[in-house]
Design a protein around this motif. Structure first.
Motif, short mmCIF file in Angstrom:
data_model
loop_
_atom_site.label_atom_id
_atom_site.label_comp_id
_atom_site.label_asym_id
_atom_site.label_seq_id
_atom_site.Cartn_x
_atom_site.Cartn_y
_atom_site.Cartn_z
N ALA A 160 0.82 -1.22 0.00
CA ALA A 160 0.00 0.00 0.00
C ALA A 160 0.85 1.26 0.00
CB ALA A 160 -0.93 0.00 1.21
N LEU A 161 2.07 1.15 0.51
CA LEU A 161 2.96 2.31 0.60
C LEU A 161 3.94 2.39 -0.56
CD1 LEU A 161 3.88 2.25 4.41
CD2 LEU A 161 2.43 3.93 3.25
N ALA A 162 3.87 1.47 -1.52
CA ALA A 162 4.88 1.37 -2.57
C ALA A 162 5.20 2.69 -3.26
CB ALA A 162 4.48 0.29 -3.58
N PRO A 163 4.20 3.46 -3.72
CA PRO A 163 4.55 4.74 -4.37
C PRO A 163 5.28 5.70 -3.43
CG PRO A 163 2.29 4.11 -4.87
CD PRO A 163 2.76 3.20 -3.78
N MET A 164 4.90 5.73 -2.16
CA MET A 164 5.57 6.59 -1.21
C MET A 164 6.98 6.10 -0.91
SD MET A 164 3.63 9.16 -0.44
CE MET A 164 4.21 9.78 1.14
N LEU A 165 7.18 4.78 -0.84
CA LEU A 165 8.51 4.23 -0.62
C LEU A 165 9.44 4.61 -1.76
CD1 LEU A 165 7.60 0.63 0.66
CD2 LEU A 165 8.44 2.54 2.03
N ASN A 166 8.95 4.48 -3.00
CA ASN A 166 9.76 4.83 -4.16
C ASN A 166 10.10 6.32 -4.16
OD1 ASN A 166 9.74 2.20 -5.13
ND2 ASN A 166 7.88 2.52 -6.33
N ALA A 167 9.13 7.14 -3.80
CA ALA A 167 9.35 8.59 -3.80
C ALA A 167 10.41 9.00 -2.78
CB ALA A 167 8.03 9.33 -3.52
N HIS A 168 10.55 8.22 -1.72
CA HIS A 168 11.53 8.51 -0.67
C HIS A 168 12.85 7.77 -0.88
CE1 HIS A 168 7.92 10.01 1.37
NE2 HIS A 168 8.73 10.67 2.17
N LEU A 192 7.84 8.66 7.65
CA LEU A 192 6.94 8.74 8.80
C LEU A 192 6.25 10.09 8.89
CD1 LEU A 192 9.15 6.98 11.51
CD2 LEU A 192 7.25 5.98 10.21
N GLU A 193 6.94 11.15 8.49
CA GLU A 193 6.33 12.49 8.49
C GLU A 193 5.28 12.63 7.39
OE1 GLU A 193 6.50 14.70 10.66
OE2 GLU A 193 8.51 15.03 11.46
N MET A 194 5.52 11.96 6.26
CA MET A 194 4.68 12.15 5.07
C MET A 194 3.51 11.19 4.99
SD MET A 194 5.68 14.70 3.14
CE MET A 194 5.76 15.58 4.69
N VAL A 195 3.49 10.16 5.86
CA VAL A 195 2.39 9.20 5.86
C VAL A 195 1.63 9.30 7.18
CG1 VAL A 195 1.80 6.75 5.85
CG2 VAL A 195 3.54 7.60 4.29
N ALA A 211 0.51 13.18 3.64
CA ALA A 211 0.36 14.44 4.38
C ALA A 211 -0.24 15.55 3.54
CB ALA A 211 1.72 14.88 4.91
N PHE A 212 -0.40 15.32 2.24
CA PHE A 212 -1.02 16.31 1.37
C PHE A 212 -2.53 16.11 1.29
CE2 PHE A 212 3.37 16.48 0.23
CZ PHE A 212 3.60 17.77 -0.18
N GLY A 213 -3.05 15.18 2.09
CA GLY A 213 -4.50 14.96 2.13
C GLY A 213 -5.02 14.10 1.00
N GLY A 214 -4.20 13.20 0.48
CA GLY A 214 -4.64 12.33 -0.60
C GLY A 214 -5.68 11.34 -0.15
N ASP A 215 -6.17 10.53 -1.10
CA ASP A 215 -7.21 9.55 -0.80
C ASP A 215 -6.73 8.55 0.26
OD1 ASP A 215 -8.87 10.74 -2.62
OD2 ASP A 215 -8.37 9.35 -4.25
N GLU A 216 -7.64 8.17 1.11
CA GLU A 216 -7.35 7.22 2.17
C GLU A 216 -7.33 5.79 1.63
OE1 GLU A 216 -9.06 7.24 6.55
OE2 GLU A 216 -10.51 6.36 5.17
N VAL A 217 -6.37 5.00 2.10
CA VAL A 217 -6.27 3.59 1.71
C VAL A 217 -6.42 2.74 2.97
CG1 VAL A 217 -4.78 1.80 0.74
CG2 VAL A 217 -4.80 4.10 -0.27
N ILE A 218 -7.29 1.74 2.90
CA ILE A 218 -7.51 0.83 4.02
C ILE A 218 -6.67 -0.43 3.80
CG2 ILE A 218 -9.21 -0.49 5.33
CD1 ILE A 218 -9.55 2.54 5.55
N ALA A 228 -3.12 1.99 -3.57
CA ALA A 228 -1.90 2.39 -2.87
C ALA A 228 -1.94 3.88 -2.60
CB ALA A 228 -0.66 2.04 -3.70
N VAL A 229 -1.22 4.30 -1.57
CA VAL A 229 -1.16 5.72 -1.23
C VAL A 229 -0.35 6.45 -2.30
CG1 VAL A 229 -0.38 7.40 0.48
CG2 VAL A 229 -1.27 5.19 1.23
N LYS A 230 -0.98 7.39 -2.96
CA LYS A 230 -0.31 8.11 -4.04
C LYS A 230 0.77 9.05 -3.48
CE LYS A 230 -4.32 8.01 -7.10
NZ LYS A 230 -5.33 8.83 -7.84
N ALA A 231 1.87 9.12 -4.20
CA ALA A 231 2.95 10.02 -3.81
C ALA A 231 2.75 11.37 -4.51
CB ALA A 231 4.30 9.44 -4.18
N PRO A 232 3.02 12.46 -3.82
CA PRO A 232 2.94 13.77 -4.48
C PRO A 232 4.03 13.88 -5.55
CG PRO A 232 3.94 13.98 -2.32
CD PRO A 232 3.46 12.57 -2.42
#
Length: 587
Positions: A160-168, A192-195, A211-218, A228-232
């Protein structure tokens, strides 16, 4: 109770600064078979939510119910010897982050590094399909923390965090439980700050968004994520954010020269409670003798509008008062983070509250929950509040998930205005300045879901019709109490003997009170209010948590002989920084 909001509130207690050792490499396996018989040995890791968890106290509990405690260092690091413990060992860390009391969990399955973060807390919740705190209290729950369950929970969370992991810049070898990191706002710590992580609607579910208020993922353990949580498109550079806290601490260390030290730390777009940077500095200079010595903790990201503009929470400590917290915007300008103020055109209080009312003479008690919102109609820097200065704010809207839920407006010029969103409409003297909106459990759940998603906010307008917006939207970060919570809620109390001695107090009486705050709550303040039929008033106030019993005698009014109205109130905040108060009525 009307209170003035300032950007840099004097802190309410000296922070306990504790050091600890830390740091070592991690591993990418949760296999515990080699550690069960021999014990676990040396364990280290980081306790953080992005910023280190402040004043973090860790408790380790193994499958046999054996426990050991440890205090983390100021940087979030810890090291402990668990040679006598058998895996799995459940870890519970309590401290403060983002202005709230936080309890996080993790699980030790091997020698080496075990981190404690909101993401490890999510892994535990998904694995045991329950609240991790409840699991920690149940000795039989640790048996659910099997390698298979931990691996499945970790895998689904990382999917679920894959796009955010790649962005970081974090690859697939990352182990959220065991990969070592430092709380320095880079790499895993920046993640941790951005999720943002919260409990889902059902046991074993967690809700995450950026942290930019994107769509919620359960996310849950039993079902692979379908989204997955979209990365800005661009992430903020957070490396200098902790430096801003250090520079603010340096600026406030002494009274002389505060203006010169503070000015370079304020954004060119600084705007706070209707005041510019110059107006703010002037007020801070005038109050420097009270704020000198303030220490600023490392900030935590609450939400970001752009990579160059985020809302953060700072802690401040000063003298003998308790630790205090405030939210502010920060702007990234010329390679440095700077304070930008709260962006509001006026002063604001917006907080969930749980009230208990006690009629001391008649021995009657009632309670209610709600969302309390107060705006001054003038900004903090208007010099003459009694003059006919045009009101800056005259109406407001509560917006949940992009939809206007309720609107309310100023009814009395310069009175300020309030919106009470309450489960039961009370009869309180405060309500003369604003309307009451009744709430049912469905309303409260809708509000809390919007808060969880970063989609609860207030919008201000300069006109009564709510057409001319003024200032930016104000995001709300604290959930309301539910009707189920209040049934089991513990309220702050004042000793009955103290109250009995104070029953017939007047404007010249010295009042001494013993008080008690529920476990897990933080003392905020205690207040006395009297009003005579002739308009004479007496107000006393104490925010010193070490003053117990407290004596109120600094604002006596000799002519106030027979108050027509008289109450004493005690306020605390719970682990989510929500107000829990008790008001005792005498007249």
């Amino acid at each position: 109770m009307k209170m003035t909001m300032k950007l840099l509130p004097l802190a309410i207690s000296s922070a306990l600064m504790l050091a600890a050792c830390g740091g070592s490499g991690g591993s990418n396996t949760s296999n515990n078979s080699n550690n069960t018989a021999q014990g676990l040995g040396q364990i280290d890791g980081t306790v953080a939510t992005g910023a280190p968890l402040e004043d973090a106290q860790l408790t380790f509990k193994d499958v046999n119910g054996k426990t050991l405690t440890k205090t983390a260092g100021d940087d979030g690091s810890y090291r402990i010897d668990l040679s006598g413990f058998k895996a799995p060992v459940l870890v519970e860390a309590s401290g403060t982050a983002g202005g709230q009391n936080v309890v996080l969990h993790s699980v030790v399955t091997q020698t080496g590094t075990t981190n404690v973060t909101p993401l490890t807390d999510a892994i535990v919740a998904m694995s045991v399909e329950n609240d991790p705190s409840a699991c920690f209290s149940d000795n039989t729950c640790l048996a659910k923390l099997t390698s298979d369950k931990l691996d499945a929970s970790s895998a689904n969370l990382q999917t679920a965090l894959a796009p955010m992991l790649n962005a970081h810049g974090l690859d697939g070898k990352l182990d959220l439980l065991h990969t070592a990191f430092k709380a320095d706002k880079t790499g895993q710590d920046k993640l941790l700050e951005m999720v943002k992580v919260a409990a889902g609607d059902n046991p074993g579910e967690v809700a995450i968004h950026n942290a930019f208020g994107g769509d919620e993922v359960i996310v849950s353990r039993k079902q692979k994520p379908t989204a997955a949580v979209k990365a800005p498109s661009k992430l903020p550079d957070l490396t200098g954010l902790d430096d801003l806290a250090r520079k603010l601490t340096d600026a406030y260390q002494k009274e002389d020269g505060l203006s010169d030290r503070l000015s370079p730390l304020l954004s060119q777009n600084f705007y706070h409670n209707g005041g510019t940077a110059d107006e703010y500095i002037r007020v801070e200079k005038d109050n420097a003798k009270y704020s000198a010595g303030t220490i600023f903790g490392r900030p935590s990201i609450l939400q970001c509008d752009t990579p160059e503009n985020c809302e953060v929470n700072f802690s401040t400590t000063y003298s003998h008062t308790s630790k205090n917290y405030f939210n502010t915007k920060v702007n990234f300008e010329n390679g440095k983070w700077k304070l930008a103020g709260n962006g509001l055109p006026t002063q604001l209080i917006a907080e969930p509250r749980a009230y208990q009312f006690k009629n001391f003479r008649q021995n009657q008690t009632s309670s209610l929950i709600g969302l309390y919102i107060y705006f001054s109609t003038l900004n903090e820097y208007d010099e003459a509040f009694n003059n006919l200065t045009p009101s800056k704010v005259n109406s407001a809207q509560l917006i949940l998930n992009g939809r206007v839920i309720m609107s309310f407006s100023n009814e009395k010029d310069h009175c300020g205005f309030r919106g009470y969103f309450l489960s039961v409409p009370p009869k309180m003297p405060e309500t003369q300045c604003g309307p009451i909106f009744p709430l049912d459990e469905t309303n409260i759940q809708s509000y809390n879901q919007a808060v969880r998603r970063g989609q609860a906010k207030i919008r201000l307008f300069s006109d009564i019709e709510s057409q001319k917006q003024v200032g930016g939207d104000i995001y709300l970060h604290k959930p309301m109490f539910t009707t189920q919570e209040i049934k089991h809620l513990n309220f702050p109390t004042i000793d009955n003997e103290s109250l009995a001695k104070s029953t017939d107090a007047d404007g010249n009486t010295e009042v001494t009170l013993d008080w008690k705050i529920p476990n897990g709550n933080r003392f905020s303040w205690l207040a006395l209010n009297m009003l005579s039929d002739k308009g004479e008033s007496r107000s006393e106030y104490s925010s010193d948590p070490s003053a117990n019993p407290v004596t109120l005698n600094s604002n006596k009014v000799l002519s106030l002989k027979n108050p027509g109205y008289y109450d004493i109130s005690i306020y605390s905040t719970d682990k989510m920084a929500r107000v829990v108060s008790t008001r005792y009525y005498f007249k």
